[in-house]
Structures are given as structure tokens and as C-alpha cells.
Design an enzyme around this catalytic site. Structure first.
Site, PDB file in Angstrom:
ATOM      1  CD  GLU A 273      -2.403  -1.272   2.799  1.00  0.00           C
ATOM      2  OE1 GLU A 273      -3.508  -1.816   2.882  1.00  0.00           O
ATOM      3  OE2 GLU A 273      -1.821  -0.773   3.782  1.00  0.00           O
ATOM      4  NE  ARG A 276       5.815   9.671   3.751  1.00  0.00           N
ATOM      5  CZ  ARG A 276       5.235  10.643   4.458  1.00  0.00           C
ATOM      6  NH1 ARG A 276       5.441  11.891   4.152  1.00  0.00           N
ATOM      7  NH2 ARG A 276       4.468  10.347   5.493  1.00  0.00           N
ATOM      8  CB  CYS A 343      -3.659  34.764  12.135  1.00  0.00           C
ATOM      9  SG  CYS A 343      -3.883  36.016  10.880  1.00  0.00           S
TER      10      CYS A 343
HETATM   11  C1  LIG Z   1      -1.361   5.875   5.287  1.00  0.00           C
HETATM   12  C2  LIG Z   1      -1.405   4.434   5.012  1.00  0.00           C
HETATM   13  C3  LIG Z   1      -0.628   3.907   3.974  1.00  0.00           C
HETATM   14  C4  LIG Z   1       0.311   4.715   3.136  1.00  0.00           C
HETATM   15  O1  LIG Z   1       1.413   5.152   3.843  1.00  0.00           O
HETATM   16  P1  LIG Z   1       2.644   5.839   3.067  1.00  0.00           P
HETATM   17  O2  LIG Z   1       3.593   6.164   4.132  1.00  0.00           O
HETATM   18  O3  LIG Z   1       2.107   7.042   2.387  1.00  0.00           O
HETATM   19  O4  LIG Z   1       3.176   4.836   2.103  1.00  0.00           O
HETATM   20  C5  LIG Z   1      -0.759   2.557   3.712  1.00  0.00           C
HETATM   21  N1  LIG Z   1      -1.577   1.762   4.451  1.00  0.00           N
HETATM   22  C6  LIG Z   1      -2.331   2.254   5.450  1.00  0.00           C
HETATM   23  C7  LIG Z   1      -3.226   1.345   6.204  1.00  0.00           C
HETATM   24  C8  LIG Z   1      -2.265   3.602   5.774  1.00  0.00           C
HETATM   25  O5  LIG Z   1      -3.002   4.077   6.780  1.00  0.00           O
END
Ligand SMILES: *Cc1c(COP(=O)(O)O)cnc(C)c1O
Length: 419
Positions: A273, A276, A343
Site C-alpha cells: 500500500e 508517499r 495567523c
Molecule cells: C497511510 C497508510 C498507507 C500509506 O502510507 P505511506 O507512508 O504514504 O506509504 C498505507 N496503508 C495504510 C493502512 C495507511 O493508513
């Protein structure tokens, strides 16, 4: 590895000078490179080539429709954390059979929506959620595929706000208790247990935490098999870091090379998953210098983008490289804070940063802003959200218009007694 480079002293996104876009749409704005995005996705896909795998882009890192369409066309699935993200992923043409749904607080209506769309699986984070999914599936006369999110108690060595795999974090089920919950899941009438999930944090810049977590998880999968719970999917989560400053995170193929041996004989489909690592360095935020201000002990560069546009520096003390869009070899350098118009004292993009003192009206590029940039932006201080631009080769396209003042009050109403 990204497509933001200087050409003849001008920062370009692929073949388009950033300044050209600024002249057209004004500042601030986000601009993304389609080529970078696609090549990052392909790097993950290739890294797990030869074994059954599914790359599910983490929608929360950047939910822009055009980006989801692009990634969907590349074959990406989606890791979602809300009904809204499910809506976006489906609308972008992503196959529901490639959608996995995480998050500690799924509402009944969101669970029903996901069941109706027949997504690949829920990544379940608690016993009560498991029961709620079972009840909803029963009421809808269907079945829910689930994985349990395991908390392997691994220190991802990242900022505490983006660490998720430690005992004290709200995410997942402690690995010591997980067998109990798997047995409970197996006993539920409307649930099919198909997988195991982990996601230990974000901006992880070493391979070791992934390896440590997976050694624990795969050992646990063997325990599950012994208990006749047949795991078909191992979801290793996201979290691979990127270079913001001087980090040297592993490449997707290096991560894959380290974890593939651990997963070799599991006979499972591997799910990942990344968020980033796919989109972070595929986007920048472009802002103009409004004013210079010199206090007794500090210099400030006041720009037209603020914490409502990019909250990462304020929220995580995150570092973003800031560069002049037009190189200024003659400009003198100084140490300054780059601050926005909001602000709040916490409204800054950089602190005590040595940088060229560019003139009023000049453009600055905030690098590595593609992930958790626009997606965490807000209207705070009643600032319309900025536009998003997508570049491919020599062409650019406004994929998301700048909000107007009218957008700010959309949906607001007065009670009759105030009319
Ligand atoms: C946020 C998240 C990701 C992605 O994380 P990255 O650091 O952007 O790769 C993957 N899996 C789950 C369950 C997340 O909450």
C-alpha cells in the site's frame, strides 16, 4: 528520481517551465509530473514481478481524480480509509477487486457501501469492527472478505505521529492477541477470513523494520495455518520513505529483495500500500514571495502559501527543500524562516533555513509536496484551496481548479430568525 529539474536556470516539471504555469494560474499551486508518478508505480510493480502481487495506492496520500485515473490505468488498486475514498477510487475506474479498506473507525454506512461494491477485503482493526462487518454482511445477505490488521510492535523509527506499529498506537490488533481474534472471525457466519495486514508507519527509511515485522507476521501465518485458518493475502502495508533532505531510503526493488525471501514459501498474494513513495516526489508546491521582514534576531521570508496549503512542516516538523524557481546565482544567501500568511505562529514552511534571498514576486518551489500536501489542505483563514496541475511531457493541464470565494460558503445557510 523525479522530473523536476533545472533547464537553462529555470525549474521545469518535465518539459514545462514552472514559471509558465505560474503565469497562467497564479500562485500558490501544486504541480505533479505524470511521468514520475507512473515510473514510481511501475518500480513497485516490477519489484514484485514474478510473484502474485497487488499494489494498492494509498489514496489518502493524494486523492486527486486525475492521479487516481492515471494510477488505475497503470494497474494500481487502492488502499482506502473512508467511504469518500471508496467513491473516489471507483469513480476513477479502479476495479473494486483491487480495493482494500483500512481504518479504525469504519461507520455502518461505509461498511455497507464497501460490501455493496464487493471490494477485495476489509482490513479489520478491532473485535467490535469484525462483529459490525459480520452483522452488516448478514443483513445484506452477502459475505465479507476480511484481513486482520496486526500490530507487530515494531519501531519504524519515524516521527511519533506517523508511527503506527507500536503497542501504544491505536492501530491494529496486538500480535499476541491476534490468534484469538482470528478464531473469532472464523466463527462468524458472514465473514471469510482471507488475509493478514500490517502497516507499521510512514516515511520509513530503512529496510530493517519491514523485515522485522514480516518475520513476526509470517511466523504467525504459520500458526494460523496450523489452526486451519487459511491466509491467502499478506498485506505488508505502505510506509516506504522518500528523500526530503538527506535520507537515503531503500528503493522499491531493494525493499522487495529483502522481503521476498521471507515471503517466498507462503503461497500468498502479496499486497502493498505505498502512498508517499509513489506520489511524494512527484509533486511540488509553488509559491510567491510577498514580503521580506527583518526582526531583531530573525529574518522572515513571507510567502503566499501557508500551513493550510501544506501542513506537514507545522504538524510533523517535516523538512521540505525550498528552491527558487528561477535560479539566482547572484542573490545573497541568508538564514531565514519561510512563513505563510496564516495567523498562527506555527505557520511556517521552513525554519532557520539558509537560502537565497529572492526578491519580492519571485517564485519558490517547495519540493516533495506531492503526498499529504493537497490532501491535508484546508480552508483555514478562509483561504480558497489552491489549484492542482498535471504535467506530461511538454503539456500541462489544470486537473483541479482553484477554489473561489463562493466555494468557501458553499452549503452554508442562515436560520430563518437571522434572515
Ligand atoms: C497511510 C497508510 C498507507 C500509506 O502510507 P505511506 O507512508 O504514504 O506509504 C498505507 N496503508 C495504510 C493502512 C495507511 O493508513
Amino acid at each position: 528520481m523525479h522530473d523536476f529539474q533545472y533547464k537553462n536556470g529555470e525549474l521545469c516539471c518535465e518539459d514545462v517551465p514552472v514559471r509558465t504555469i505560474a503565469q497562467r494560474v497564479g500562485t500558490p499551486f501544486y504541480v505533479y509530473s505524470a511521468t514520475t508518478l507512473a515510473s514510481h508505480f511501475r518500480a513497485f510493480d516490477r519489484a514484485f514481478g514474478g510473484v502474485p502481487h497487488l499494489i494498492c495506492f494509498a489514496v489518502k496520500s493524494n486523492p486527486s481524480s486525475a492521479l487516481l485515473h492515471l494510477l488505475g490505468k497503470e494497474g494500481s488498486g487502492a488502499d482506502i480509509v473512508s467511504g469518500g475514498e471508496l467513491f473516489r477510487a471507483l469513480r476513477a475506474g479502479i476495479d473494486p477487486k483491487k480495493i482494500v479498506y483500512a481504518g479504525v473507525g469504519k461507520r455502518r454506512d461505509e461498511i455497507e457501501y464497501a460490501l455493496k461494491m464487493d471490494i477485495l477485503m476489509f482490513n479489520v482493526e478491532s473485535g467490535e469492527e469484525l462483529q459490525a462487518i459480520d452483522r452488516a454482511a448478514g443483513d445484506m445477505r452477502t459475505r465479507a472478505r476480511v484481513a486482520l490488521r496486526i500490530n507487530p510492535n515494531i519501531d519504524a523509527k519515524t516521527h511519533p505521529y506517523i508511527s503506527t506499529g507500536l503497542k501504544q498506537n491505536k492501530f491494529g490488533i496486538a500480535i499476541e492477541q491476534a490468534l484469538e481474534y482470528y478464531q473469532m472471525a472464523k466463527g462468524l457466519p458472514h465473514v471469510d477470513v482471507v488475509g493478514i495486514h500490517q502497516h507499521i508507519g510512514s516515511q520509513i527509511t530503512e529496510v530493517q523494520p519491514f523485515v522485522d515485522a514480516l518475520v513476526k507476521t509470517t511466523a504467525f501465518v504459520k500458526e494460523l495455518r496450523a489452526a486451519k485458518i487459511n491466509i491467502q493475502y499478506i498485506n505488508i502495508g505502505g510506509g516506504l520513505g522518500i528523500t526530503y533532505k538527506d535520507e537515503t531510503p531503500p528503493l522499491p526493488q531493494e525493499l522487495a529483495a529483502s522481503v521476498r525471501p521471507i515471503l517466498a514459501d507462503c503461497g500468498c498474494t502479496i499486497v502493498m500500500e505505498p502512498g508517499r513513495a509513489i506520489v511524494g516526489n512527484a509533486g511540488i508546491l509553488v509559491t510567491s514571495v510577498l514580503y521580506h521582514k527583518e526582526a531583531e534576531q530573525k529574518k522572515f521570508l513571507i510567502v503566499d502559501a501557508g500551513m493550510n496549503d501544506l501542513i506537514r512542516p507545522s504538524l510533523y516538523e517535516a523538512y521540505h527543500d525550498i528552491r527558487p524557481v528561477v535560479q539566482q546565482p547572484a542573490a545573497e544567501t541568508a538564514v531565514a524562516d519561510v512563513v505563510g500568511p496564516i495567523c498562527e505562529s506555527g505557520d511556517f514552511l521552513a525554519k532557520d533555513r539558509e537560502m537565497p534571498m529572492v526578491k519580492q514576486g519571485e517564485l519558490l518551489a517547495v519540493m516533495g509536496a506531492g503526498a499529504y500536501g493537497y490532501s491535508m489542505s484546508s480552508n483555514y483563514n478562509s483561504r480558497p484551496r489552491v489549484p492542482e496541475i498535471l504535467v506530461r511531457g511538454g503539456e500541462y493541464f489544470v486537473i483541479h481548479e482553484r477554489e473561489t470565494y463562493n466555494d468557501l460558503v458553499k452549503g452554508e445557510k442562515l436560520p430563518r430568525w437571522l434572515d
